[in-house]
Write a protein that holds these residues in place. Sequence first.
Motif, PDB file in Angstrom:
ATOM      1  N   ASP A 137       0.854  -1.191   0.000  1.00  0.00           N
ATOM      2  CA  ASP A 137       0.000   0.000   0.000  1.00  0.00           C
ATOM      3  C   ASP A 137       0.885   1.235   0.000  1.00  0.00           C
ATOM      4  O   ASP A 137       1.323   1.708   1.046  1.00  0.00           O
ATOM      5  N   SER A 138       1.156   1.762  -1.186  1.00  0.00           N
ATOM      6  CA  SER A 138       2.054   2.907  -1.318  1.00  0.00           C
ATOM      7  C   SER A 138       1.613   3.770  -2.487  1.00  0.00           C
ATOM      8  O   SER A 138       1.208   3.248  -3.535  1.00  0.00           O
ATOM      9  N   ILE A 139       1.697   5.081  -2.323  1.00  0.00           N
ATOM     10  CA  ILE A 139       1.380   5.979  -3.428  1.00  0.00           C
ATOM     11  C   ILE A 139       2.553   6.094  -4.393  1.00  0.00           C
ATOM     12  O   ILE A 139       2.420   6.688  -5.462  1.00  0.00           O
ATOM     13  N   TYR A 140       3.688   5.494  -4.027  1.00  0.00           N
ATOM     14  CA  TYR A 140       4.885   5.622  -4.850  1.00  0.00           C
ATOM     15  C   TYR A 140       5.121   4.427  -5.752  1.00  0.00           C
ATOM     16  O   TYR A 140       5.763   4.536  -6.783  1.00  0.00           O
ATOM     17  N   ASN A 141       4.630   3.252  -5.361  1.00  0.00           N
ATOM     18  CA  ASN A 141       4.759   2.077  -6.220  1.00  0.00           C
ATOM     19  C   ASN A 141       3.706   1.050  -5.820  1.00  0.00           C
ATOM     20  O   ASN A 141       3.018   1.201  -4.817  1.00  0.00           O
ATOM     21  N   ASN A 142       3.577   0.014  -6.621  1.00  0.00           N
ATOM     22  CA  ASN A 142       2.609  -1.050  -6.363  1.00  0.00           C
ATOM     23  C   ASN A 142       3.309  -2.363  -6.071  1.00  0.00           C
ATOM     24  O   ASN A 142       2.948  -3.414  -6.585  1.00  0.00           O
ATOM     25  N   GLY A 143       4.350  -2.301  -5.279  1.00  0.00           N
ATOM     26  CA  GLY A 143       5.090  -3.508  -4.968  1.00  0.00           C
ATOM     27  C   GLY A 143       6.182  -3.805  -5.975  1.00  0.00           C
ATOM     28  O   GLY A 143       6.826  -4.851  -5.896  1.00  0.00           O
ATOM     29  N   GLU A 144       6.404  -2.893  -6.921  1.00  0.00           N
ATOM     30  CA  GLU A 144       7.458  -3.077  -7.906  1.00  0.00           C
ATOM     31  C   GLU A 144       8.742  -2.411  -7.431  1.00  0.00           C
ATOM     32  O   GLU A 144       8.731  -1.520  -6.600  1.00  0.00           O
ATOM     33  N   GLY A 145       9.859  -2.826  -8.009  1.00  0.00           N
ATOM     34  CA  GLY A 145      11.134  -2.235  -7.643  1.00  0.00           C
ATOM     35  C   GLY A 145      11.645  -2.783  -6.326  1.00  0.00           C
ATOM     36  O   GLY A 145      11.494  -3.968  -6.019  1.00  0.00           O
ATOM     37  N   THR A 146      12.258  -1.917  -5.524  1.00  0.00           N
ATOM     38  CA  THR A 146      12.830  -2.334  -4.252  1.00  0.00           C
ATOM     39  C   THR A 146      11.738  -2.801  -3.296  1.00  0.00           C
ATOM     40  O   THR A 146      10.757  -2.087  -3.084  1.00  0.00           O
ATOM     41  N   PRO A 147      11.875  -4.001  -2.724  1.00  0.00           N
ATOM     42  CA  PRO A 147      10.868  -4.453  -1.748  1.00  0.00           C
ATOM     43  C   PRO A 147      10.763  -3.482  -0.585  1.00  0.00           C
ATOM     44  O   PRO A 147      11.744  -2.844  -0.182  1.00  0.00           O
ATOM     45  N   ASP A 148       9.571  -3.363  -0.060  1.00  0.00           N
ATOM     46  CA  ASP A 148       9.333  -2.468   1.063  1.00  0.00           C
ATOM     47  C   ASP A 148      10.244  -2.818   2.235  1.00  0.00           C
ATOM     48  O   ASP A 148      10.413  -3.997   2.578  1.00  0.00           O
ATOM     49  N   ALA A 149      10.832  -1.805   2.846  1.00  0.00           N
ATOM     50  CA  ALA A 149      11.771  -2.027   3.944  1.00  0.00           C
ATOM     51  C   ALA A 149      11.105  -2.752   5.109  1.00  0.00           C
ATOM     52  O   ALA A 149      11.713  -3.632   5.736  1.00  0.00           O
ATOM     53  N   LEU A 150       9.849  -2.402   5.407  1.00  0.00           N
ATOM     54  CA  LEU A 150       9.150  -3.069   6.516  1.00  0.00           C
ATOM     55  C   LEU A 150       8.835  -4.517   6.174  1.00  0.00           C
ATOM     56  O   LEU A 150       8.793  -5.376   7.064  1.00  0.00           O
ATOM     57  N   LEU A 151       8.623  -4.818   4.887  1.00  0.00           N
ATOM     58  CA  LEU A 151       8.423  -6.205   4.483  1.00  0.00           C
ATOM     59  C   LEU A 151       9.695  -7.014   4.711  1.00  0.00           C
ATOM     60  O   LEU A 151       9.636  -8.136   5.244  1.00  0.00           O
ATOM     61  N   LEU A 152      10.851  -6.471   4.341  1.00  0.00           N
ATOM     62  CA  LEU A 152      12.109  -7.175   4.568  1.00  0.00           C
ATOM     63  C   LEU A 152      12.369  -7.347   6.063  1.00  0.00           C
ATOM     64  O   LEU A 152      12.871  -8.396   6.496  1.00  0.00           O
ATOM     65  N   LEU A 153      12.008  -6.348   6.861  1.00  0.00           N
ATOM     66  CA  LEU A 153      12.141  -6.483   8.317  1.00  0.00           C
ATOM     67  C   LEU A 153      11.268  -7.618   8.838  1.00  0.00           C
ATOM     68  O   LEU A 153      11.697  -8.393   9.702  1.00  0.00           O
ATOM     69  N   GLU A 154      10.045  -7.710   8.334  1.00  0.00           N
ATOM     70  CA  GLU A 154       9.142  -8.759   8.797  1.00  0.00           C
ATOM     71  C   GLU A 154       9.646 -10.138   8.375  1.00  0.00           C
ATOM     72  O   GLU A 154       9.580 -11.095   9.156  1.00  0.00           O
ATOM     73  N   ILE A 155      10.159 -10.251   7.160  1.00  0.00           N
ATOM     74  CA  ILE A 155      10.711 -11.538   6.721  1.00  0.00           C
ATOM     75  C   ILE A 155      11.912 -11.911   7.582  1.00  0.00           C
ATOM     76  O   ILE A 155      12.069 -13.077   7.977  1.00  0.00           O
ATOM     77  N   ALA A 156      12.767 -10.948   7.888  1.00  0.00           N
ATOM     78  CA  ALA A 156      13.915 -11.217   8.761  1.00  0.00           C
ATOM     79  C   ALA A 156      13.452 -11.642  10.146  1.00  0.00           C
ATOM     80  O   ALA A 156      14.017 -12.560  10.756  1.00  0.00           O
ATOM     81  N   ARG A 157      12.415 -10.988  10.665  1.00  0.00           N
ATOM     82  CA  ARG A 157      11.872 -11.363  11.980  1.00  0.00           C
ATOM     83  C   ARG A 157      11.358 -12.793  11.957  1.00  0.00           C
ATOM     84  O   ARG A 157      11.663 -13.591  12.854  1.00  0.00           O
ATOM     85  N   GLN A 158      10.571 -13.125  10.936  1.00  0.00           N
ATOM     86  CA  GLN A 158      10.040 -14.478  10.844  1.00  0.00           C
ATOM     87  C   GLN A 158      11.160 -15.506  10.722  1.00  0.00           C
ATOM     88  O   GLN A 158      11.099 -16.581  11.329  1.00  0.00           O
ATOM     89  N   ALA A 159      12.184 -15.176   9.926  1.00  0.00           N
ATOM     90  CA  ALA A 159      13.299 -16.108   9.748  1.00  0.00           C
ATOM     91  C   ALA A 159      14.036 -16.336  11.057  1.00  0.00           C
ATOM     92  O   ALA A 159      14.434 -17.468  11.379  1.00  0.00           O
ATOM     93  N   ALA A 160      14.243 -15.276  11.835  1.00  0.00           N
ATOM     94  CA  ALA A 160      14.946 -15.408  13.111  1.00  0.00           C
ATOM     95  C   ALA A 160      14.145 -16.259  14.087  1.00  0.00           C
ATOM     96  O   ALA A 160      14.686 -17.161  14.745  1.00  0.00           O
ATOM     97  N   ILE A 161      12.847 -15.997  14.193  1.00  0.00           N
ATOM     98  CA  ILE A 161      12.014 -16.745  15.135  1.00  0.00           C
ATOM     99  C   ILE A 161      11.930 -18.218  14.739  1.00  0.00           C
ATOM    100  O   ILE A 161      12.099 -19.118  15.580  1.00  0.00           O
ATOM    101  N   ALA A 162      11.693 -18.477  13.456  1.00  0.00           N
ATOM    102  CA  ALA A 162      11.598 -19.867  13.010  1.00  0.00           C
ATOM    103  C   ALA A 162      12.915 -20.596  13.211  1.00  0.00           C
ATOM    104  O   ALA A 162      12.939 -21.779  13.574  1.00  0.00           O
ATOM    105  N   SER A 163      14.033 -19.908  12.996  1.00  0.00           N
ATOM    106  CA  SER A 163      15.351 -20.530  13.173  1.00  0.00           C
ATOM    107  C   SER A 163      15.607 -20.868  14.631  1.00  0.00           C
ATOM    108  O   SER A 163      16.167 -21.925  14.950  1.00  0.00           O
ATOM    109  N   ILE A 164      15.205 -19.981  15.519  1.00  0.00           N
ATOM    110  CA  ILE A 164      15.378 -20.236  16.954  1.00  0.00           C
ATOM    111  C   ILE A 164      14.625 -21.497  17.362  1.00  0.00           C
ATOM    112  O   ILE A 164      15.141 -22.342  18.110  1.00  0.00           O
TER     113      ILE A 164
END
Length: 331
Positions: free
Chosen positions: A78-105
């Motif tokens: 949900d962005s007025i600047y893009n529709n999910g194209e180009g650089t992935p959203d920074a908060l999305l990458l943070l959430e993926i990193a969070r999920q990866a850390a928790i699942a790995s633990i």
Amino acid sequence: MTLSQHPDTDMADLLDVFDREFTIENSVEDLTYDRTVDRHKVHRAAVSEVFLTDIRQQTAQHVLVAAQLPSSHSFFHDSIYNNGEGTPDALLLLEIARQAAIASIHEVGVDAGNTLISNEIGLKIYPYEIAALDPEDTNLLIRNYFDWTSIRHGVPRSCRCYQQLIIGNRVIAKHFGSGRILTKNQLQALRSEYRGTPPPTTANLHELTFTDVQDPIAPERVGRRNPLNVVISQLNTAETPTAQVTPNVANKALFDHAYDHITMQILTEAARQLYLATRPDSERAPEISSIRGNFLAFAELDSPVQIRATAPGEFVVEQDNRQIADFALKS
């Protein structure tokens, strides 16, 4: 979120530790991208909010995780600047990193009922690497290295986690995080001791302070289309820009299940929205290339939370006249 001390180490040093010290074998032939992992492994209620597809432990410190970028998402796209194209959203990458850390633990033996309480995060995105990718390639490999800073009875109790997020053979981002691992009883005791009373949850809407938002902000002001994704209000852009942190608990992308605090993800988004809201109208809002956050205390639900700019791209979050978090954002 929990009590912590401000680290003196520069974020670049934290992220470069991975490159200097921790080389993980790229044994990814058996990682799959066909289905998501069990939602409980990433502490999510909805399968639609799970982005991981596979986990492979290599050693007690090394874990490989597969993930897939979503083709659409009500919050991250949900962005007025893009529709999910180009650089992935920074908060999305943070959430993926969070999920990866928790699942790995959990993969290395931490009980599924335990919780990782974050002390600090650091994310660095490399847009030039992303620009070289095939836009159709959405499969991510996350290399996780854990420095177990505390182990009791053979079970990790605190850690530092260094992560590389990779598409193809390109590192598109690096993430660092640290935190404590608590059992459910330990977490409940900590929350009650800290507050003096058991905390309310988002299920108790009548007890929350931000259910009726005053002076809402137009979503375009903070780069959004959907008002549901606006997490700040009462914006003041005078000498010291400030806003109230007022997320909508009806937003299931932010409140996937009942919470007893405002999450670090929401506080991070509040920092980004204040960052965007205070830029000159003539400037196109840039994509965030790095985020650093420190979490000093829980953001309680039943007391107003304010975010305040202290310098360009730097913010503190305060509650009850004391600082509970701080952020530095760069584009």
